[in-house]
Scaffold this motif. Sequence first.
Motif, PDB file in Angstrom:
ATOM      1  N   GLY A 200       0.804  -1.214   0.000  1.00 44.39           N
ATOM      2  CA  GLY A 200       0.000   0.000   0.000  1.00 44.39           C
ATOM      3  C   GLY A 200       0.832   1.256   0.000  1.00 44.39           C
ATOM      4  O   GLY A 200       2.008   1.251  -0.386  1.00 44.39           O
ATOM      5  N   GLY A 201       0.224   2.326   0.477  1.00 41.33           N
ATOM      6  CA  GLY A 201       0.889   3.623   0.445  1.00 41.33           C
ATOM      7  C   GLY A 201       1.722   3.892   1.674  1.00 41.33           C
ATOM      8  O   GLY A 201       1.584   4.944   2.300  1.00 41.33           O
ATOM      9  N   PHE A 202       2.599   2.969   2.017  1.00 42.23           N
ATOM     10  CA  PHE A 202       3.436   3.067   3.215  1.00 42.23           C
ATOM     11  C   PHE A 202       4.707   2.264   2.984  1.00 42.23           C
ATOM     12  O   PHE A 202       4.820   1.524   2.003  1.00 42.23           O
ATOM     13  CB  PHE A 202       2.686   2.544   4.440  1.00 42.23           C
ATOM     14  N   ASP A 203       5.659   2.413   3.894  1.00 44.72           N
ATOM     15  CA  ASP A 203       6.888   1.629   3.793  1.00 44.72           C
ATOM     16  C   ASP A 203       6.574   0.145   3.953  1.00 44.72           C
ATOM     17  O   ASP A 203       5.731  -0.246   4.767  1.00 44.72           O
ATOM     18  CB  ASP A 203       7.884   2.062   4.870  1.00 44.72           C
ATOM     19  N   ILE A 204       7.272  -0.679   3.182  1.00 47.69           N
ATOM     20  CA  ILE A 204       7.017  -2.124   3.189  1.00 47.69           C
ATOM     21  C   ILE A 204       8.317  -2.834   3.536  1.00 47.69           C
ATOM     22  O   ILE A 204       9.164  -3.076   2.674  1.00 47.69           O
ATOM     23  CB  ILE A 204       6.487  -2.593   1.819  1.00 47.69           C
ATOM     24  N   PRO A 205       8.519  -3.181   4.805  1.00 50.38           N
ATOM     25  CA  PRO A 205       9.764  -3.847   5.196  1.00 50.38           C
ATOM     26  C   PRO A 205       9.773  -5.299   4.745  1.00 50.38           C
ATOM     27  O   PRO A 205       8.729  -5.889   4.437  1.00 50.38           O
ATOM     28  CB  PRO A 205       9.730  -3.756   6.725  1.00 50.38           C
ATOM     29  N   ASN A 206      10.955  -5.876   4.704  1.00 51.13           N
ATOM     30  CA  ASN A 206      11.065  -7.306   4.405  1.00 51.13           C
ATOM     31  C   ASN A 206      10.646  -8.098   5.630  1.00 51.13           C
ATOM     32  O   ASN A 206      11.222  -7.935   6.713  1.00 51.13           O
ATOM     33  CB  ASN A 206      12.505  -7.659   4.014  1.00 51.13           C
ATOM     34  N   GLN A 207       9.652  -8.954   5.474  1.00 50.85           N
ATOM     35  CA  GLN A 207       9.151  -9.774   6.571  1.00 50.85           C
ATOM     36  C   GLN A 207       8.838 -11.177   6.057  1.00 50.85           C
ATOM     37  O   GLN A 207       8.197 -11.331   5.012  1.00 50.85           O
ATOM     38  CB  GLN A 207       7.880  -9.166   7.184  1.00 50.85           C
ATOM     39  N   ALA A 208       9.284 -12.167   6.771  1.00 55.03           N
ATOM     40  CA  ALA A 208       9.012 -13.551   6.388  1.00 55.03           C
ATOM     41  C   ALA A 208       7.629 -13.953   6.891  1.00 55.03           C
ATOM     42  O   ALA A 208       7.024 -13.279   7.719  1.00 55.03           O
ATOM     43  CB  ALA A 208      10.077 -14.474   6.971  1.00 55.03           C
ATOM     44  N   GLY A 209       7.139 -15.069   6.359  1.00 56.51           N
ATOM     45  CA  GLY A 209       5.887 -15.633   6.836  1.00 56.51           C
ATOM     46  C   GLY A 209       4.703 -15.439   5.930  1.00 56.51           C
ATOM     47  O   GLY A 209       3.643 -16.028   6.155  1.00 56.51           O
ATOM     48  N   PHE A 210       4.863 -14.624   4.882  1.00 52.37           N
ATOM     49  CA  PHE A 210       3.762 -14.360   3.964  1.00 52.37           C
ATOM     50  C   PHE A 210       3.923 -15.189   2.696  1.00 52.37           C
ATOM     51  O   PHE A 210       5.021 -15.308   2.155  1.00 52.37           O
ATOM     52  CB  PHE A 210       3.689 -12.874   3.615  1.00 52.37           C
ATOM     53  N   GLU A 211       2.813 -15.731   2.233  1.00 49.38           N
ATOM     54  CA  GLU A 211       2.844 -16.539   1.020  1.00 49.38           C
ATOM     55  C   GLU A 211       2.605 -15.698  -0.224  1.00 49.38           C
ATOM     56  O   GLU A 211       2.857 -16.156  -1.344  1.00 49.38           O
ATOM     57  CB  GLU A 211       1.803 -17.657   1.111  1.00 49.38           C
ATOM     58  N   ALA A 212       2.104 -14.472  -0.048  1.00 53.69           N
ATOM     59  CA  ALA A 212       1.840 -13.603  -1.189  1.00 53.69           C
ATOM     60  C   ALA A 212       1.730 -12.170  -0.699  1.00 53.69           C
ATOM     61  O   ALA A 212       1.610 -11.906   0.505  1.00 53.69           O
ATOM     62  CB  ALA A 212       0.563 -14.026  -1.915  1.00 53.69           C
ATOM     63  N   SER A 213       1.762 -11.243  -1.654  1.00 57.84           N
ATOM     64  CA  SER A 213       1.509  -9.832  -1.395  1.00 57.84           C
ATOM     65  C   SER A 213       0.442  -9.358  -2.364  1.00 57.84           C
ATOM     66  O   SER A 213       0.397  -9.800  -3.518  1.00 57.84           O
ATOM     67  CB  SER A 213       2.785  -8.997  -1.594  1.00 57.84           C
ATOM     68  N   VAL A 214      -0.427  -8.461  -1.904  1.00 55.04           N
ATOM     69  CA  VAL A 214      -1.495  -7.956  -2.759  1.00 55.04           C
ATOM     70  C   VAL A 214      -1.336  -6.455  -2.956  1.00 55.04           C
ATOM     71  O   VAL A 214      -1.083  -5.708  -2.010  1.00 55.04           O
ATOM     72  CB  VAL A 214      -2.890  -8.298  -2.181  1.00 55.04           C
ATOM     73  N   GLU A 215      -1.468  -6.018  -4.193  1.00 56.01           N
ATOM     74  CA  GLU A 215      -1.376  -4.598  -4.525  1.00 56.01           C
ATOM     75  C   GLU A 215      -2.674  -3.892  -4.140  1.00 56.01           C
ATOM     76  O   GLU A 215      -3.760  -4.276  -4.598  1.00 56.01           O
ATOM     77  CB  GLU A 215      -1.125  -4.425  -6.020  1.00 56.01           C
TER      78      GLU A 215
END
Length: 351
Positions: A200-215
């Motif tokens: 989204g409209g914010f900083d996106i740090p690297n984080q484990a544990g997610f299987e996907a990201s959505v725009e």
Amino acid sequence: MKLIAYYLPQFHQIPENDLWWGEGFTEWTNTQKARPLYPNHRQPKEPLKDYYYNLMDPSVREWQASLARYYGIYGFCYYHYWFKGKRLLEKPLEALLQSDTPDFPFCLSWANEPWTRRWDGSEDEILMPQDYGDEADWAEHFIELLKAFNDKRYIRIENKPLFVIYRPGLIPRCEEMLEYWNRLAVQHGLQGIYFVRTLGGFDIPNQAGFEASVEFEPHYTFAHAHTQGLWSKIKKKENEHLIFDYDGAWEMILSRSPHRSGEQIIPGAYVNWDNTPRRGYHGQSCIGSSPEKFAYYLTRQIERAAQVYNSSFLFVNAWNEWAEGTYLEPDKDHGFAYLEAVRTALLNYAP
């Protein structure tokens, strides 16, 4: 292709909103009081036949699901509000879980920002703070989510319930929490949870544990694309209002590389944008939108989802964000045209 539309549950009265914003406040309150800020700025947005519905009426939820199904929306993504054991706007989902109707797929997105008076998740004038707690708090939250995860209508990917987290970067021990929830999920008979983080409209740090990201559009594009030339400004005394070009934002979305950090990307789409009912001159609005353009751009994004992103899902912002000007529900200006655009886009796509 499965289109999932974000769904805002703030169309019913709750005690907290009565206290913070005035007796009887719902999302319709800001929608109805909006006024145009410049020539050809269409405000207020008005639902067709003045259907200012209350989500606690089961016929409303059935109407929404029937309409969405007819025009090709696969499911709704309900915003979920949880503040260390305190729930907000939970009653529409509770009513859904207590009934077999509407028989329509759904999932949840945890809107985990603090609630503030500025409507933007900032730290100014916090109304409901966010505290993520420890394992005991995570377990309490998981048990609450399990009620939805076990529902036959809940959307699954790889046989796991799909759960979106809006701003995981705000969660101090996020990776530990996701691991803990996955263990609890297996203990309760699930194969795990399909965690998705929001871009989204914010900083996106690297984080484990997610299987996907959505725009999440158009916010992701605003914050993470080269938007020079997209914006123009209108000034009135000390106020400054930002306007962006509908076509320009969509072309940036459609020209974006599918590659991020190697994870699966679920693409996003937006119907329109105008949050001046909430924020007045401090908001942003867009010019140049139309149902015909939306049909064209959505067709292209569906094609990209399948051919470039290798995704069978696409998230649309939104089903009913009336005070942000991005909604598919019928209104007085366009009738059912934006819903017709969804159906057109799906028919245009020929895999």
